[in-house]
Write an enzyme that holds these catalytic residues in place. Sequence first.
Site, PDB file in Angstrom:
ATOM      1  N   SER A 187     -69.309   1.293  85.957  1.00 58.47           N
ATOM      2  CA  SER A 187     -70.196   1.044  87.104  1.00 58.47           C
ATOM      3  C   SER A 187     -69.693   1.787  88.331  1.00 58.47           C
ATOM      4  O   SER A 187     -69.657   1.264  89.441  1.00 58.47           O
ATOM      5  CB  SER A 187     -70.320  -0.450  87.386  1.00 58.47           C
ATOM      6  N   GLN A 236     -66.449  -4.463  91.022  1.00 58.18           N
ATOM      7  CA  GLN A 236     -66.407  -5.317  92.211  1.00 58.18           C
ATOM      8  C   GLN A 236     -64.980  -5.547  92.697  1.00 58.18           C
ATOM      9  O   GLN A 236     -64.748  -5.704  93.900  1.00 58.18           O
ATOM     10  CB  GLN A 236     -67.097  -6.650  91.913  1.00 58.18           C
ATOM     11  N   ARG A 252     -66.388 -16.221  84.654  1.00 59.68           N
ATOM     12  CA  ARG A 252     -66.339 -14.758  84.648  1.00 59.68           C
ATOM     13  C   ARG A 252     -64.933 -14.310  85.021  1.00 59.68           C
ATOM     14  O   ARG A 252     -64.228 -14.967  85.790  1.00 59.68           O
ATOM     15  CB  ARG A 252     -67.396 -14.199  85.607  1.00 59.68           C
ATOM     16  N   ASP A 279     -76.799  -3.656  84.665  1.00 60.76           N
ATOM     17  CA  ASP A 279     -77.903  -4.491  85.144  1.00 60.76           C
ATOM     18  C   ASP A 279     -79.262  -4.040  84.613  1.00 60.76           C
ATOM     19  O   ASP A 279     -80.242  -4.787  84.681  1.00 60.76           O
ATOM     20  CB  ASP A 279     -77.936  -4.508  86.675  1.00 60.76           C
ATOM     21  N   LYS A 305     -82.138 -15.672  92.452  1.00 56.81           N
ATOM     22  CA  LYS A 305     -80.794 -15.121  92.688  1.00 56.81           C
ATOM     23  C   LYS A 305     -80.855 -13.759  93.357  1.00 56.81           C
ATOM     24  O   LYS A 305     -80.019 -13.429  94.201  1.00 56.81           O
ATOM     25  CB  LYS A 305     -80.045 -15.034  91.353  1.00 56.81           C
TER      26      LYS A 305
END
Length: 416
Positions: free
Chosen positions: A188, A162, A118, A301, A400
């Site tokens: 996001s 993030q 990623r 998501d 997870k």
Amino acid sequence: MIKEINCKKVNGTVRIPASKSYGHRALIALSLSKGKGVLDNFDMSLDIMATLKCLEDLGVDFIFSDRSLSIDATRFGQFRDRTMKPEESGSTLRFFIPITLLFDEVFEFRCKTGLLKRPLTVYEELFKDLDIVLYRDSLESLVVKGKLTSGEFTMRGDVSSQFISGMLLVLPMLEGDSVLKVTGELESEGYVNMTLKVMEDFGIEVARDGNTFRVKGNQSYLARDYKIEGDYSQGAFMLAAGVLGGDVTVTGLEKGTAQGDADIVRIIKDMGGVIDETPDGLRARRSDLKAIDIDISQTPDLTPILGVLLSLSKGTGRLLNGKRLRYKESDRIKTTVAMITSLGGDAREDGEDIVIEGKDMLKGGRSFAFNDHRIVMASAVAALRSLDKVYIDGYEAVNKSYPEFFNDFEHMLCSR
């Protein structure tokens, strides 16, 4: 491992687990306070455990009991290990890279191979002109060395929020004032708002003007007790189950939340789904859904469960602007399409969009998890409107984020 799902109707009440995203942020904020506190309404998952392990290696102690986590961060910075193990948690990796830069030490991030596939380009571009070393030692190892100092930083906002959150969390602890400018579209954004909310709750001030964040240095996080909100990202699956297969009341979700995935309520209503606010929580009931076009750039998501909802709606709908879905736990554009088609639905890729033709029922059959927890949960919900049983290959990936999902879905809600 394979999980057989033969659930055709749901009825009952389910408490949604604590928000994983709030959990990561509150854990870090309390640890950065270098004090003691208790996090209530706290649930474990593999991603949360990865963050806890990294904090433990940085000197933080904790005790978990009865959905309550007691934190002692008075020894934060007294390292037990400088090898961080974020496992498969993207949030953990991207938050802890700036945290380790509070210390002028060498840290290694030992990751699962899929995690380092990623992108880290935002940090690589940010640090290349600073005295910070960030390089991949192997497919499973990332080495970080250097000390972050205050200043003016420019970061892209179109890869992952993030990175923005990771920098925001540490900038108040630097000696001088800093400015963080986000270029391009901030995708996001709800997750950045969540970060700012947690920082404020722990005593940190950040001035925001659009996509520019001004952060005074020499601030201190305040140690305190804190209650974690319920998780709308997980609640989305149970609300979808209600409108597809019965009558489900979801508890534990806060009104007026900063969570971007709370938009699931609006989206389901826009599709004709019935969701009512009750004294107990949000009640979702079996509804006839109509297909619509949905922009998923701010709520990536939700993509797998929105794909299931569209596949069982009247008409053709599109999930739009999914570029960043290529870099989730799986290539979530491809895997969402694969899940729907493997169960007898009609879905296809169209660039960075997904086009879905709705049907009254799916056929059922085998769905592969692709090591993606959200594909697992969406496949289980799809079984409600499948003629045959659904078999989920690799269902253990659900650990997870929501280890108790199948207990909640099958044992609490399903009526065969």
